[in-house]
Design an enzyme around this catalytic site. Structure first.
Site, PDB file in Angstrom:
ATOM      1  N   CYS A   2       0.851  -1.170   0.000  1.00  0.00           N
ATOM      2  CA  CYS A   2       0.000   0.000   0.000  1.00  0.00           C
ATOM      3  C   CYS A   2       0.892   1.227   0.000  1.00  0.00           C
ATOM      4  O   CYS A   2       1.440   1.621   1.024  1.00  0.00           O
ATOM      5  CB  CYS A   2      -0.906   0.003   1.230  1.00  0.00           C
ATOM      6  N   GLU A 103      -3.347   0.277  -6.275  1.00  0.00           N
ATOM      7  CA  GLU A 103      -2.321  -0.731  -6.578  1.00  0.00           C
ATOM      8  C   GLU A 103      -2.091  -0.700  -8.078  1.00  0.00           C
ATOM      9  O   GLU A 103      -3.021  -0.448  -8.848  1.00  0.00           O
ATOM     10  CB  GLU A 103      -2.772  -2.143  -6.168  1.00  0.00           C
TER      11      GLU A 103
END
Length: 224
Positions: A2, A103
């Site tokens: 992340c 992502e």
DNA sequence: CCAGACGTTGTT
DNA sequence: GTCTGG
DNA sequence: CCAGACGTTGTT
DNA sequence: GTCTGG
């Protein structure tokens, strides 16, 4: 992993969901990157507070903040043992609110970014914080714990942030919670908590920060 | 004992 | 700060 | 995480 | 290629 996320929910909504007193004002942000100040919820003197910490943990023993590699994430599998994280794991746990996170999936000719958002409400990333004190002042910083990606997420990337249920907030923040109980919280969240869609590549540049970044990309085949 | 390290990710 | 390596 | 930069010398 | 900045 992340390494980029968004948080645009009003601070009043965060105060309600996290039962915390905000000590800062927040502007909507759609492209939050490591090294910038981010809102975290942690124990304060009299209760939970929402304050800003630099994203990228700077351990209390660092000689120079900014020296060494950025520590935006910590692997939940080893966080209890690693020197940089062990202390904060014992004493300085926090929650990091997010609408969702980005992502990037490798595709021919580049990388396709995806936005993974909360199906409902605001996500709570499991985080750690630490305080560095130097001659020039105090720096509070934080890191986001990661775990193995599961379900549709795994087609994009093999890691994802640890996301906690509301029922787990108190346990995570309580300094008295035993380590084995804490470790039980460090798992991939249920798939049903998340939705995902491809987004514009503009999100790659941190100079871009607008609501369009989290919008679904029209016409993009989506087989994740 | 002191000195030195202390991290994650993705890609090849 | 705390552990590892020498 | 991605994007963007990445350097020295001498002279004014 | 590798580091820095955001």
């Amino acid at each position: 992993m992340c390494g980029r996320y968004a948080l645009s929910s009003p601070v009043q909504a965060l105060e309600v969901q996290f039962e915390a007193e905000a000590q800062v004002l927040l502007a909507p942000r759609y492209n939050i990157a490591p090294t910038t100040p981010v809102p975290v919820v942690r124990n304060g003197g009299a209760g939970r507070i929402l304050v800003l910490h630099r994203w990228g943990l700077v351990p209390a023993w660092s000689r120079e903040p900014g020296a060494g590699a950025p520590m935006a994430n910590a692997r939940s599998e080893t966080v209890a043992e690693k020197p940089a994280f062990r202390g904060p794991f014992r004493r300085n746990r926090c929650l990091i609110p997010a609408d969702g996170f980005y992502e990037w999936r490798a595709v021919p000719g580049g990388k396709q970014p995806f936005f993974i958002r909360a199906a409902e409400g605001v996500l709570a990333f499991a985080g750690l914080w630490d305080r560095w004190e130097g001659p020039e002042g105090t720096l509070d910083s934080c890191t986001i714990l990661t775990t193995a990606a599961q379900g549709p997420m795994a087609r994009i990337h093999d890691r994802m942030p640890v996301i906690l249920a509301r029922e787990a907030y108190a346990q995570w923040l309580d300094p008295a919670t035993p380590p084995d109980v804490l470790k039980g919280l460090l798992r991939p969240c249920p798939e049903a908590w998340l939705r995902m869609h491809p987004v514009d590549r503009r999100v790659g540049s941190v100079r871009n920060d607008d609501p369009g970044l989290v919008e679904p990309l029209p016409g993009e085949p989506f087989d994740a």
